[in-house]
Design a protein around this motif. Structure first.
Motif, mmCIF file in Angstrom:
data_model
loop_
_atom_site.group_PDB
_atom_site.id
_atom_site.type_symbol
_atom_site.label_atom_id
_atom_site.label_comp_id
_atom_site.label_asym_id
_atom_site.label_seq_id
_atom_site.Cartn_x
_atom_site.Cartn_y
_atom_site.Cartn_z
ATOM 1 N N ASP A 1 0.819 -1.211 0.000
ATOM 2 C CA ASP A 1 0.000 0.000 0.000
ATOM 3 C C ASP A 1 0.854 1.262 0.000
ATOM 4 O O ASP A 1 0.322 2.373 0.034
ATOM 5 C CB ASP A 1 -0.955 0.016 1.201
ATOM 6 C CG ASP A 1 -0.269 -0.219 2.537
ATOM 7 O OD1 ASP A 1 0.933 -0.555 2.533
ATOM 8 O OD2 ASP A 1 -0.936 -0.077 3.578
ATOM 9 N N ALA B 1 -0.737 6.698 -2.285
ATOM 10 C CA ALA B 1 -0.515 5.913 -1.069
ATOM 11 C C ALA B 1 -0.991 6.632 0.178
ATOM 12 O O ALA B 1 -1.052 6.032 1.256
ATOM 13 C CB ALA B 1 0.970 5.582 -0.936
ATOM 14 N N GLY C 1 -4.110 -0.181 3.631
ATOM 15 C CA GLY C 1 -4.290 -1.564 4.059
ATOM 16 C C GLY C 1 -4.597 -1.724 5.534
ATOM 17 O O GLY C 1 -4.736 -2.847 6.014
#
Length: 402
Positions: A15, A259, A384
């Motif tokens: 991630d 991200a 995540g």
């Protein structure tokens, strides 16, 4: 699920996938790499191995080509990376292209164009106003109406690990009748977050406050080294100059804006309401926590979520007069500080101008001595559910040039 054996608590998981530029002891070629766990993926070689049409854009010895390629290419390469690292069928061809991070040398990841540094923390600006102008209001009348900033020097932006030479210049202490010339006696740091422009804009046009993600490729940690005595003597009436222009360090890994989706938070609140060109539909506050270590000892944890102005507002203001931007331009937030002493991102604040020293490895300290090392790291929530990392920006002070 990846075919890689990644620890659950890695800050460089799927991630994140930050971009950097590396070489090895046996191969001096500078190659674009992606940090994955404790390894680096040779990106151009990996994309070429699977026949990607984007292999050529990252095979240029820097991130410059990918920055200029624009958001569709950024999104496509990120999607291809995710596929390469999750499809077991790719493991055999990709595994040989992963190198231990501990064995590579990292370089400045892109060619820095223009550099602008903002002053976006209300806590920092208030503290410095009280220190520099004790008999006046700490915030200037314009501060809550626009993101204040200054133009720095792109040519003195350096990558983490580059030694910082103590600057010389004019300085005048309050008890001195006239200025003197010599090495700075009040050398400081500023813990900041920086934003890397990918897609630029033409002179005479503007970037809207809701267009950040189409123009900014990613973020880095910034240490904007500051000579406070030079700065205090020179900054009226035109602002920072020699006290800032000698060195600005950045982390070697560029964390993609994609991200940081899970790190987006509302701003703390803006009063008065900004003018229309600074009002956006999206929240671009960022929940990034920085950690400042002085000679290996943690002294501060500045919270980026406390910043008054967002990176979207900074970019909109930077271009509202029609100033152009280009791939590789860097703009930084200014010192990140929170409301508590242990959240102050500059030593002039942390020690209140030197009047309240902090203890570092058993010593009472105020400003930086030759040989001191400062390391700034940062983490943020990942999509995540865990945390992602920016790596670190480190610098050691060396004596002034003769």
């Amino acid at each position: 699920m990846t075919w890689l054996d990644l620890p659950d608590d890695t800050l460089f998981g799927l991630d994140n996938l930050p971009y950097g530029l590396f070489s090895t002891p046996t191969d001096s070629r500078r190659r674009v790499g992606v940090a994955v766990g404790d390894q680096v993926l040779d990106l151009a070689a990996a994309l070429a191995a699977v026949g990607s049409t984007h292999a050529e854009v990252v095979d240029s010895g820097s991130l410059d080509g990918l920055l200029a390629a624009g958001r569709p290419a950024w999104d496509a390469v990120r999607a291809e990376l995710a596929d390469l690292l999750t499809d077991p069928a790719r493991a055999e061809s990709i595994r040989p292209l992963l190198l231990p991070r501990s064995g590579v040398h990292l370089h400045l990841p892109f060619t820095v164009g223009d550099y602008v540094d903002f002053y976006a923390s209300e806590h920092h600006a208030t503290n410095l106003g009280r220190l520099f102008r004790p008999d006046s209001e700490p915030l200037m009348p314009n501060w809550k109406h626009l993101p204040v900033g200054y133009h720095g020097r792109g040519g003195t932006v350096v990558v983490s690990g580059t030694p910082v030479v103590r600057p010389c210049g004019q300085r005048k202490a309050p008890d001195e009748a006239a200025p003197t010339y010599g090495p700075s006696r009040r050398l400081d740091i500023e813990a900041e977050l920086g934003f890397v422009v990918g897609t630029g804009s033409l002179q005479g046009t503007r970037i809207g406050v809701d267009d950040l993600a189409d123009h900014v490729f990613g973020a880095v940690i910034v240490n904007d080294w500051s000579a406070r005595d030079l700065q205090a003597w020179e900054y009226v009436p035109l602002g920072p100059h020699l006290g800032k222009s000698f060195a600005t360090s950045i982390s070697p890994w560029v964390v993609p804006l994609a991200a940081l989706e899970a790190a987006r938070v509302p701003l703390p609140g803006q009063d008065p309401e900004p003018l229309e060109y600074l009002r956006g539909r999206e929240d671009w506050g960022l929940d990034v926590e920085l950690v400042v270590a002085w000679n290996g000892e943690e002294v501060s944890r500045p919270p980026y979520r406390e910043m008054y102005w967002s990176p979207a507002q900074m970019l909109a203001h930077l271009t509202v007069n029609g100033a152009s931007t280009r791939s590789g331009d860097l703009y930084a937030s200014g010192t990140v500080s929170g409301p508590r002493r242990e959240q102050r991102g500059a030593f002039i604040e942390l020690t209140w101008g030197g009047a309240e020293p902090v203890t570092v490895q058993g010593e009472q300290r105020t400003f930086l001595a030759d040989g001191d090392e400062v390391v700034i790291s940062a983490t943020a929530p990942g999509v995540g559910g865990g945390r992602i990392g920016f790596g670190e920006v480190a610098g050691t002070v060396v004596p002034a040039a003769p």
